[in-house]
Scaffold this active site. Structure first.
Site, PDB file in Angstrom:
ATOM      1  CG  HIS A 199      -2.110  -0.936   0.996  1.00 31.47           C
ATOM      2  ND1 HIS A 199      -3.401  -0.597   1.348  1.00 31.47           N
ATOM      3  CD2 HIS A 199      -2.185  -2.175   0.462  1.00 31.47           C
ATOM      4  CE1 HIS A 199      -4.210  -1.602   1.052  1.00 31.47           C
ATOM      5  NE2 HIS A 199      -3.486  -2.572   0.519  1.00 31.47           N
ATOM      6  CG  HIS A 201      -4.942 -11.569  -2.772  1.00 31.70           C
ATOM      7  ND1 HIS A 201      -6.031 -11.217  -3.554  1.00 31.70           N
ATOM      8  CD2 HIS A 201      -4.545 -10.410  -2.152  1.00 31.70           C
ATOM      9  CE1 HIS A 201      -6.270  -9.926  -3.416  1.00 31.70           C
ATOM     10  NE2 HIS A 201      -5.386  -9.414  -2.566  1.00 31.70           N
TER      11      HIS A 201
END
Length: 725
Positions: free
Chosen positions: A99, A267
């Site tokens: 992020h 993920h």
């Protein structure tokens, strides 16, 4: 007067916002006023380092292996105040790094991880960054130990890279060298929305056509890094989501394979957190009370259990073994059918149909329990979209290829905004040159500079031709991601040689004369282009009566077509260049505002902008030879005439229908000069007028010439990272 007599309504006695912010500010009272704030940030007043501190020198002395070892150790040292999922902080640190880097967008090069800007608002309090403040607090002991030499920007990205290695991935490498900023980056346009996660329609011309997202934005909502994990505007539809995933990642310079690798690899480890109701979570760091000490998003139902954490509202792991790098993501995604469901927090997510209990991941806090895994709408897009599906099948068939593709994409994601490899430090820097790093071979420094200057001076080129060509070569530089600039001489390659702003016919003429000089003398074309600009500038200085040498540092190299990612250079094309009074077409944003944006990307101050605009006008370097702003009868000489005549009340200023202006003699009405708004703003804006008055003074003609040379050299050398100690 009673100094303790505060506003009885309880208003704060301190004015917030100053001249450029909100509240009782200039832009509140006069919304059309030109806001120079983006040129006044990140100066010495915000930087706590000593004036002689050199971060590159400090980084070189860092014990890189010790830093990495300490980061690796903390990954499995779970803390009671924020316990690790399955005893491993890997997923949290990867999310922090991701992020931090994921705010980068190719359109203007802003965002990204290279400055540690995630420490400040608004990024530190974006909904998508919930609880990443915990990750930084976990890293604080390492930052504290190594001090100035280890920037937050480096530590954040290192933590994610080390986490992947800890969980079994062979990473591609890591480069130290990022330098922290010390205040929010107010120059970044994150969008016009006034609420978090506002409907996406405000960002698009047509939401069904993702390419219509307004530049330079890349994320689909205010407060998100990429796409909405629940679907477009929170409405699950994997096929539609896939289109937005493709556009969002393309705006980060990622192709379909890199996008699929990052989605699937990102993920493969960790989990999402949405174990309880989101409306019970406390305020973000910037809004929480003082006693919280910036420790935001209080989690009343946490009870010291990792499984009870709340971040996105989506709940669950993507794989059976969330602390291991493996192929489990593909086993789940393609091994089961998936149905739409809700998380405990009410978020849309997908769960597998008919998954046996023993195939589910264990609970993040209690190994005796097993929980249902999940997929987001973006994950389902990898299965539904035919292009992404084909790529994923290729990954499934070749785990080593998947791991290598992901490792390279992760490296690109986390290093894209660092610029060339000369800005990388440490033993983990990969030897391979990558095209997205805009590689440039080392240039020659052993040639006779004065002999080259003599040949240039005898070439028949005018000073204006040489100055304009050097400027056009250098002006592509962006301090935001350290791309562009004169080094590499890419102005002679596609696509730059054909850009309208570069006046291809004039450019071809000048290059046709300078390239043979470079070949004959052993200098690079890049050096000769800049040197020609300097020769032209010295001629103009001499004509104005100034004996000033323009500094020059040889050593630029020449890039080739094979070293140039042509498509990614399109974003560097100048659409407006107020320094040469160029505008490709009319835009909703004013020419002077777009010039401010370019000035900031060049790393210039408001004063330097004024100097360069005024000087370039009298040098006769306007695009197409227009006379707008050429406030002098001595065109071609570097005088301060632009400022003298701009501030002379002998004249008055009048708009004309084509958007330009006439400068008329007040007594006779004679049109003396013409101008654009970029020219006149140097006299209308109070701050810029103050600079203009300085350079219009009788005693500052020589100062202006010296200051112009300094600003010119700063632009020419902006991308010479090899010159920085």
């Amino acid at each position: 007067m009673d100094g303790n007599n505060l506003d009885p309504k309880g208003a704060c006695p301190i004015m917030h916002g100053g001249n450029t912010g909100t509240g009782n500010s200039v832009t509140k009272w006069w919304p059309s006023a030109l806001n120079l704030g983006i040129l006044h940030q990140h100066g010495a007043r915000t930087n706590p380092m000593d004036p002689d501190y050199n971060h590159r020198d400090a980084v070189k002395a860092l014990d890189f292996n010790a830093v990495k070892a300490d980061v690796e150790a903390l990954l499995t040292e779970s803390q009671e105040w924020w316990p690790a999922d399955w005893g491993h902080y890997g997923g949290l640190m990867i999310r922090l790094a991701w992020h931090s880097a994921g705010s980068y967008r190719m359109g203007d090069g802003r965002g990204g991880a290279a400055t540690g800007n995630i420490r400040f608002a608004p990024l530190n309090s974006w909904p998508d960054n919930a609880s990443l403040d915990k990750a930084r607090r976990l890293l604080w002991p390492v930052k504290k130990k190594y001090g100035n030499a280890l920037s937050w920007a480096d530590l954040i990205i290192l933590s994610g890279t080390a986490a992947y290695e800890s969980m079994g991935l062979k990473t591609f490498g890591f480069g130290f060298g990022r330098e922290d900023v010390w205040a929010p980056e107010e120059d970044v346009n994150w969008g016009v929305e006034e609420e978090w996660l506002a409907p996406s329609e405000e960002r698009y011309g047509n939401l069904d056509e993702p390419a219509t997202m307004y530049n330079p934005l890349a994320a689909v909502h205010m407060g998100l890094i990429y796409v909405n994990p629940e679907g477009v505007n929170g409405q699950p539809d994997p096929a539609r989501t896939a289109l937005h995933v493709r556009e969002t990642f393309a705006r980060m310079a990622m192709n379909d394979e890199e996008t699929a690798a990052l989605t699937c690899g990102g993920h493969t480890v960790g989990k999402a957190h949405g174990a309880g109701a989101g409306d019970t979570i406390g305020d973000a760091p910037e809004g929480c009370p003082v006693h919280s000490q910036g420790f935001g998003w209080s989690n009343p139902g946490h009870e010291g259990k990792a499984a009870n954490a709340f971040t996105s509202g989506i709940e669950g792991a993507w794989t059976q073994h969330p602390t291991k790098w493996d192929m489990g993501y593909f086993d789940y995604l393609f091994g089961y059918e998936w149905k739409l469901t809700k998380s405990p927090a009410g978020a849309n997510q997908w769960e597998p149909v008919g998954m046996p209990e023993d195939k589910k991941p264990v609970n993040a806090s209690d190994p005796s329990k097993r929980d249902m895994p999940m997929m987001t709408d973006a994950d389902m897009a990898m299965k539904v979209d035919p292009i992404y599906n084909d790529i994923c099948q290729k990954f499934r068939a070749d785990p080593e290829y998947f791991a290598d593709t992901f490792a390279r994409a992760w490296f690109k994601l986390t290093h894209r905004d660092m610029g060339p490899k000369t800005n990388y430090y440490g033993p983990y820097v990969p030897a391979e040159d990558l095209i997205w790093q805009d590689p440039i071979p080392a240039g020659n420094t052993g040639y006779d500079v004065e002999a080259v200057k003599a040949k240039i001076a005898d070439s028949g080129l005018t000073a204006a031709e040489m100055i304009a060509t050097a400027w056009d070569s250098a002006r592509t530089y962006r301090a935001s991601d350290k791309r562009g600039g004169a080094n590499g001489a890419r102005i002679r390659l596609a696509p730059q040689k054909d850009w309208v702003a570069n006046e291809p016919e004039r450019l071809a003429k000048v290059l046709g004369i300078l390239e043979p000089i470079a070949a004959e003398t052993g200098a690079s074309v890049a050096d000769v282009i800049v040197l020609a600009g300097n020769v032209g500038l010295e001629q103009s200085l001499k004509a104005a009566g100034h004996d000033i040498a323009v500094p020059f540092a040889p050593g630029r190299g020449d890039a080739t077509d094979d070293m140039t990612d042509h498509a990614s250079f399109d974003v560097l094309e100048p659409l407006v260049d107020g320094f040469r009074n160029f505008q490709k077409e009319q835009y909703a944003v004013s020419m002077e505002e777009l010039t401010l944006d370019k000035t900031q990307l060049l790393g210039l101050t408001a004063r330097e902008m004024a100097i360069l605009i005024g000087g370039m006008r009298v040098l006769g370097t306007n695009f197409g030879g227009t006379k707008h702003g050429v406030f002098t009868d001595r065109e071609g000489q570097l005088t301060n005439d632009f400022f003298v005549n701009l501030t002379d009340m002998t004249y008055s200023w009048h708009p004309v229908e084509d958007g330009t202006y006439e400068i008329r003699n007040r007594k006779t009405g004679e049109v003396k000069w013409t101008a654009t708004s970029v020219d006149l703003v140097l006299g209308s804006n109070s701050i810029l007028r103050a600079y203009s008055e300085v350079y219009a003074q009788d005693d500052n003609a020589d100062k202006f010439a010296r200051d112009f040379v300094d600003a010119w050299t700063k632009v020419m050398d902006a991308d010479r990272f090899d010159l920085v100690a």
